[in-house]
Design a protein around this motif. Sequence first.
Motif, short mmCIF file in Angstrom:
data_model
loop_
_atom_site.label_atom_id
_atom_site.label_comp_id
_atom_site.label_asym_id
_atom_site.label_seq_id
_atom_site.Cartn_x
_atom_site.Cartn_y
_atom_site.Cartn_z
N TYR A 155 48.86 27.19 40.05
CA TYR A 155 47.24 26.52 39.22
C TYR A 155 47.28 25.59 38.51
O TYR A 155 48.67 25.13 38.23
CB TYR A 155 46.70 27.43 37.96
N PRO A 156 46.71 24.45 39.28
CA PRO A 156 46.68 23.18 38.96
C PRO A 156 47.05 22.51 37.14
O PRO A 156 46.53 24.07 36.32
CB PRO A 156 45.58 21.72 39.15
N VAL A 157 47.91 21.93 36.53
CA VAL A 157 48.28 21.66 35.60
C VAL A 157 46.70 21.72 34.52
O VAL A 157 45.47 20.77 35.23
CB VAL A 157 48.79 20.36 34.42
N GLY A 158 46.38 22.34 33.47
CA GLY A 158 45.13 22.08 32.68
C GLY A 158 44.03 23.11 33.14
O GLY A 158 43.08 23.01 32.19
N THR A 159 44.81 23.70 33.81
CA THR A 159 43.90 24.87 34.27
C THR A 159 43.93 26.41 33.55
O THR A 159 44.18 26.42 32.87
CB THR A 159 44.00 25.88 35.55
N VAL A 160 42.31 26.68 32.70
CA VAL A 160 42.32 27.28 31.61
C VAL A 160 42.50 28.57 31.93
O VAL A 160 41.75 29.04 33.10
CB VAL A 160 41.13 26.90 30.46
N LEU A 161 43.36 30.11 31.93
CA LEU A 161 43.58 31.01 32.04
C LEU A 161 42.93 32.51 31.34
O LEU A 161 43.16 32.38 30.39
CB LEU A 161 44.68 31.73 32.58
N GLY A 162 42.53 33.47 31.65
CA GLY A 162 42.55 34.68 31.71
C GLY A 162 43.03 35.56 32.34
O GLY A 162 43.88 35.36 33.37
N ARG A 163 42.74 36.95 31.59
CA ARG A 163 44.06 37.94 32.26
C ARG A 163 43.31 38.71 32.02
O ARG A 163 42.85 39.48 30.79
CB ARG A 163 44.99 37.57 31.34
N SER A 164 42.85 39.98 32.64
CA SER A 164 42.94 41.22 33.11
C SER A 164 44.30 41.85 33.69
O SER A 164 43.74 42.50 35.24
CB SER A 164 40.86 41.71 34.09
N LEU A 165 44.67 42.98 32.76
CA LEU A 165 46.11 43.63 33.39
C LEU A 165 46.52 42.41 34.55
O LEU A 165 47.62 41.88 33.44
CB LEU A 165 45.58 45.08 34.00
N ASP A 166 47.08 43.39 35.94
CA ASP A 166 48.38 42.68 36.80
C ASP A 166 46.94 40.66 36.84
O ASP A 166 48.26 40.38 37.55
CB ASP A 166 48.94 43.17 37.82
#
Length: 139
Positions: free
Chosen positions: A115-126
Amino acid sequence: MRALVATTRTNGALRTDVDHCIEGELVSIDEYCDCCRIDPGSCGCGLAFSGLSSHRMTTTAQVAQVPLSESEVREAIRSSLHAGGWLDPSFCSRALAHQLVEEAWSRVRHVATHYPVGTVLGRSLDHVYERQEVGPEAG
Ligand SMILES: [Zn+2]
């Protein structure tokens, strides 16, 4: 180099959001527990990133350019696992400790370079996904 850091950006937009990390601290994508495998939100670890300094959870991480070398980020991962007791030599051989650090680093590197720098990420398991910024009118 690129790594993942805790951010408050978009945190609170989802009912399942938690933010117990220090803004800007390095985070990792840790293994999740068996409860979360069945219900990803049950204890929260299946939805969260782990703060390497605070040893706490946040559901939002951001791709960042950090002023650290690869070996420094690996060392941050290793020392966090060590502080958490995960590398105790009574049950964790040197080879296994090395493998745990490499796997954790590999997960971070894969996402931080995807992902590009600055991207906000979430997570669900893997699964790690890009979170959308929510405008004030949409709130
Ligand atoms: Zn869990």
